[in-house]
Design a protein around this motif. Structure first.
Motif, PDB file in Angstrom:
ATOM      1  N   ARG A  68      50.828  22.973  75.812  1.00  0.00           N
ATOM      2  CA  ARG A  68      50.305  23.575  77.124  1.00  0.00           C
ATOM      3  C   ARG A  68      49.590  22.594  77.731  1.00  0.00           C
ATOM      4  NH1 ARG A  68      45.160  27.375  78.080  1.00  0.00           N
ATOM      5  NH2 ARG A  68      45.855  28.162  80.078  1.00  0.00           N
ATOM      6  N   GLY A  69      48.624  21.588  77.242  1.00  0.00           N
ATOM      7  CA  GLY A  69      48.132  20.414  77.862  1.00  0.00           C
ATOM      8  C   GLY A  69      49.053  19.449  78.689  1.00  0.00           C
ATOM      9  N   ALA A  70      50.206  19.219  77.766  1.00  0.00           N
ATOM     10  CA  ALA A  70      51.227  18.256  78.362  1.00  0.00           C
ATOM     11  C   ALA A  70      51.949  19.121  79.556  1.00  0.00           C
ATOM     12  CB  ALA A  70      52.172  17.980  77.231  1.00  0.00           C
ATOM     13  N   VAL A  71      52.279  20.131  79.567  1.00  0.00           N
ATOM     14  CA  VAL A  71      53.098  20.872  80.333  1.00  0.00           C
ATOM     15  C   VAL A  71      52.104  21.086  81.761  1.00  0.00           C
ATOM     16  CG1 VAL A  71      53.893  23.338  81.216  1.00  0.00           C
ATOM     17  CG2 VAL A  71      54.315  22.116  79.072  1.00  0.00           C
ATOM     18  N   LEU A  72      50.980  21.488  81.840  1.00  0.00           N
ATOM     19  CA  LEU A  72      50.029  21.531  82.723  1.00  0.00           C
ATOM     20  C   LEU A  72      49.816  20.166  83.391  1.00  0.00           C
ATOM     21  CD1 LEU A  72      47.341  24.259  81.913  1.00  0.00           C
ATOM     22  CD2 LEU A  72      49.506  24.456  83.251  1.00  0.00           C
TER      23      LEU A  72
END
Length: 153
Positions: A68-72
């Motif tokens: 999630r951190g990478a996608v955002l």
């Protein structure tokens, strides 16, 4: 065409793209949108760095936190791309930017509210990044940009 003519043509093309928004208020709004998107990306980078430090120090992290951190964080580049196209007068990119900036904060906060899914510090940092996108959503619905893109409603 010699090198001088080519440079002049390039400068004229760049000036045309910058002159798409003759309304000063629309240009200033887009500058603020750029700042909000950059802030969103900066907080996203902080989130990823914090997850990395947490994992490196032996504290628990989950695949959810990493993904999630990478996608955002990577969404920042998409938002900047849309903004570049908006500055060139692309109404579809403006509509996409408006939509994404309205939907993403709701989704981020909604997922953060699921009990036990992520630690509180992670939810707080993600919530802060969502606030930057709320700014984008508000600005893209303001009078200056609505006037610049009357068809995008």
């Amino acid at each position: 065409m010699n090198a001088t003519d080519a440079n002049a043509a390039t400068a004229a093309t760049a000036a045309t793209a910058d002159d798409t928004f003759t309304d000063r208020r629309a240009g200033e709004a887009l500058d603020t949108v750029r700042t909000c998107i950059t802030l969103f990306g900066a907080v996203g980078g902080i989130v990823l760095a914090t997850v990395a430090v947490t994992a490196a120090t032996g504290h628990p992290t989950t695949a959810f936190m990493w993904v999630r951190g990478a996608v955002l964080f990577l969404a920042t580049f998409l938002l900047h791309r849309y903004l570049g196209r908006v500055r060139a007068g692309d109404a579809k990119a403006f509509d996409r930017l408006r939509t994404l900036s309205a939907v993403a904060p709701v989704a981020v906060v909604g997922v953060d509210l699921v009990p036990g899914l992520c630690p509180a510090w992670y939810a707080v940092l993600q919530g802060l990044s969502a606030l930057a996108l709320v700014g984008v959503a508000v600005l893209t619905r303001g009078a200056a940009l609505r006037a610049a893109f009357p068809a995008a409603r």
